[in-house]
Enzyme design. Sequence first.
Site, PDB file in Angstrom:
ATOM      1  N   ASN A 138      34.713  35.013  50.666  1.00 49.80           N
ATOM      2  CA  ASN A 138      34.909  33.590  50.393  1.00 49.80           C
ATOM      3  C   ASN A 138      34.695  32.801  51.690  1.00 49.80           C
ATOM      4  OD1 ASN A 138      35.837  31.026  49.891  1.00 49.80           O
ATOM      5  ND2 ASN A 138      37.699  31.672  48.819  1.00 49.80           N
TER       6      ASN A 138
ATOM      7  N   HIS B  30      31.264  28.429  43.391  1.00 53.59           N
ATOM      8  CA  HIS B  30      31.953  28.775  44.634  1.00 53.59           C
ATOM      9  C   HIS B  30      32.267  30.269  44.587  1.00 53.59           C
ATOM     10  CE1 HIS B  30      34.689  29.171  47.845  1.00 53.59           C
ATOM     11  NE2 HIS B  30      35.785  29.205  47.103  1.00 53.59           N
TER      12      HIS B  30
ATOM     13  N   CYS C 291      37.510  24.446  49.728  1.00 52.98           N
ATOM     14  CA  CYS C 291      36.354  25.172  49.168  1.00 52.98           C
ATOM     15  C   CYS C 291      35.438  24.286  48.317  1.00 52.98           C
ATOM     16  CB  CYS C 291      36.831  26.362  48.344  1.00 52.98           C
ATOM     17  SG  CYS C 291      37.743  27.557  49.321  1.00 52.98           S
TER      18      CYS C 291
HETATM   19  N1  COA Z   1      45.323  45.795  49.536  1.00 52.29           N
HETATM   20  C1  COA Z   1      46.186  46.518  48.830  1.00 52.29           C
HETATM   21  N2  COA Z   1      47.229  45.986  48.171  1.00 52.29           N
HETATM   22  C2  COA Z   1      47.366  44.650  48.220  1.00 52.29           C
HETATM   23  C3  COA Z   1      46.491  43.829  48.954  1.00 52.29           C
HETATM   24  C4  COA Z   1      45.423  44.444  49.629  1.00 52.29           C
HETATM   25  N3  COA Z   1      44.533  43.766  50.354  1.00 52.29           N
HETATM   26  N4  COA Z   1      46.874  42.544  48.815  1.00 52.29           N
HETATM   27  C5  COA Z   1      47.952  42.553  48.035  1.00 52.29           C
HETATM   28  N5  COA Z   1      48.265  43.818  47.680  1.00 52.29           N
HETATM   29  C6  COA Z   1      49.362  44.284  46.840  1.00 52.29           C
HETATM   30  C7  COA Z   1      50.487  43.300  46.766  1.00 52.29           C
HETATM   31  O1  COA Z   1      51.326  43.431  47.879  1.00 52.29           O
HETATM   32  C8  COA Z   1      51.159  43.716  45.474  1.00 52.29           C
HETATM   33  O2  COA Z   1      51.945  44.824  45.726  1.00 52.29           O
HETATM   34  P1  COA Z   1      53.408  44.975  45.051  1.00 52.29           P
HETATM   35  O3  COA Z   1      53.135  45.009  43.570  1.00 52.29           O
HETATM   36  O4  COA Z   1      53.899  46.246  45.623  1.00 52.29           O
HETATM   37  O5  COA Z   1      54.148  43.761  45.480  1.00 52.29           O
HETATM   38  C9  COA Z   1      49.997  44.174  44.607  1.00 52.29           C
HETATM   39  O6  COA Z   1      48.896  44.424  45.504  1.00 52.29           O
HETATM   40  C10 COA Z   1      49.562  43.158  43.559  1.00 52.29           C
HETATM   41  O7  COA Z   1      49.468  41.921  44.168  1.00 52.29           O
HETATM   42  P2  COA Z   1      48.965  40.668  43.380  1.00 52.29           P
HETATM   43  O8  COA Z   1      48.968  39.483  44.287  1.00 52.29           O
HETATM   44  O9  COA Z   1      49.684  40.553  42.066  1.00 52.29           O
HETATM   45  O10 COA Z   1      47.477  41.105  43.081  1.00 52.29           O
HETATM   46  P3  COA Z   1      46.401  40.397  42.190  1.00 52.29           P
HETATM   47  O11 COA Z   1      45.935  41.342  41.172  1.00 52.29           O
HETATM   48  O12 COA Z   1      46.820  39.030  41.757  1.00 52.29           O
HETATM   49  O13 COA Z   1      45.217  40.198  43.225  1.00 52.29           O
HETATM   50  C11 COA Z   1      44.234  38.491  44.572  1.00 52.29           C
HETATM   51  C12 COA Z   1      45.411  39.420  44.380  1.00 52.29           C
HETATM   52  C13 COA Z   1      44.486  37.660  45.821  1.00 52.29           C
HETATM   53  C14 COA Z   1      42.961  39.312  44.744  1.00 52.29           C
HETATM   54  C15 COA Z   1      44.099  37.582  43.309  1.00 52.29           C
HETATM   55  O14 COA Z   1      45.340  36.997  42.996  1.00 52.29           O
HETATM   56  C16 COA Z   1      43.092  36.501  43.532  1.00 52.29           C
HETATM   57  O15 COA Z   1      41.937  36.754  43.621  1.00 52.29           O
HETATM   58  N6  COA Z   1      43.544  35.225  43.552  1.00 52.29           N
HETATM   59  C17 COA Z   1      42.669  34.115  43.817  1.00 52.29           C
HETATM   60  C18 COA Z   1      42.504  33.931  45.289  1.00 52.29           C
HETATM   61  C19 COA Z   1      41.396  33.001  45.643  1.00 52.29           C
HETATM   62  O16 COA Z   1      40.316  33.151  45.162  1.00 52.29           O
HETATM   63  N7  COA Z   1      41.676  32.019  46.511  1.00 52.29           N
HETATM   64  C20 COA Z   1      40.722  31.090  46.969  1.00 52.29           C
HETATM   65  C21 COA Z   1      40.459  30.069  45.907  1.00 52.29           C
HETATM   66  S1  COA Z   1      39.328  28.918  46.487  1.00 52.29           S
END
Ligand code: COA
Length: 313
Positions: free
Chosen positions: A270, A240, A115
Amino acid sequence: MSDLYSKIISCGSYLPEKVLTNHDLAEIVDTSHDWIYERTGIVQRHIAAENESSVDMAYNASLKAMSLAELRPDDIDMIIVATATPERKFPSTAVLLQNSLKIEKAFAFDVNAACTGFVYALDVADKYIQTKIAKNILIVGTEKMSSLLDWKDRNTCVLFGDGAGAIILSESNKQGILSTSIGSNGAYKDLLTVNIDSEFIEMKGNDVFKIAVKTMGKLAMSTLQKNNIDIDEIDWLIPHQANSRIINAIAKKISLPREKIVLTVDRHGNTSAASIPLAFDDAYHNGSLREGDLIMLEAFGAGFTWGSALLKF
Ligand code: COA
């Protein structure tokens, strides 16, 4: 002090026709519009057609940037493409783009910094202009992220989109790029990756989130310090576009009002290396960017890699 600068003289972008909304995704995986929107700020993303490659998207964005700059193929002496989703393993996407655009005298290569790729490309291009090796450089960020997505994995498939953004960076005696800064740390290689024996993105979302906010906050502060400027002097931050919560957390850390942030993640998702040039083009075409504006670009990606650029528009 040298009065030779590299300056962004034009931009262009391309988004595939197909739009996939959060509601559409809720029909494919166990998710909802509210979950995705609350955690990422994403409402929709564009998805390339099966036969549409990162080269095709780069071509469309590049034509627009070249036309806006009124440059002919012969005027371009260097092409850098930032991508992690090349059409072929080799030749590079940049060389395939060179062929599509019928640019004969340029040399062309890809950079892969995930990215952060566009900021890496800008950093390299600026140096080629400073050393007078090139005068007009076509820089493109292009990604077909959908080709790396497991449409059964709700943790990743809701986050990404496809598209391309291009700019022309040219030699100028007016202020343009004021500074660039890039960095990486391979110790984090497993937190966000597509392994060679796997087709799909694997990510530890929580860890990526925390390190992204911390790293980009620090990077923004050091960019300001290095240039001896105050945050109030910044007209626009073009970060980004991974996630609006990451972007808002950075803005809070550096005390930048939200009105000064270019945001496209809601519409694009993204798009990895394409996200900054896509956001730049969006802001240019909606009239936000004015001549003389002081703009900070900032990116973070797999590796981890990170980079910033400060420039006068
Ligand atoms: N829809 C519904 N539920 C979802 C889901 C979706 N699309 N994706 C994950 N979940 C669930 C998980 O399974 C988890 O369930 P559980 O508690 O029963 O296990 C719950 O939601 C929480 O998951 P978690 O990963 O802790 O959520 P989060 O609040 O951290 O949000 C992201 C997840 C990916 C949105 C967040 O971590 C994020 O934005 N990270 C950065 C990613 C990124 O930007 N990457 C590129 C960088 S260049």
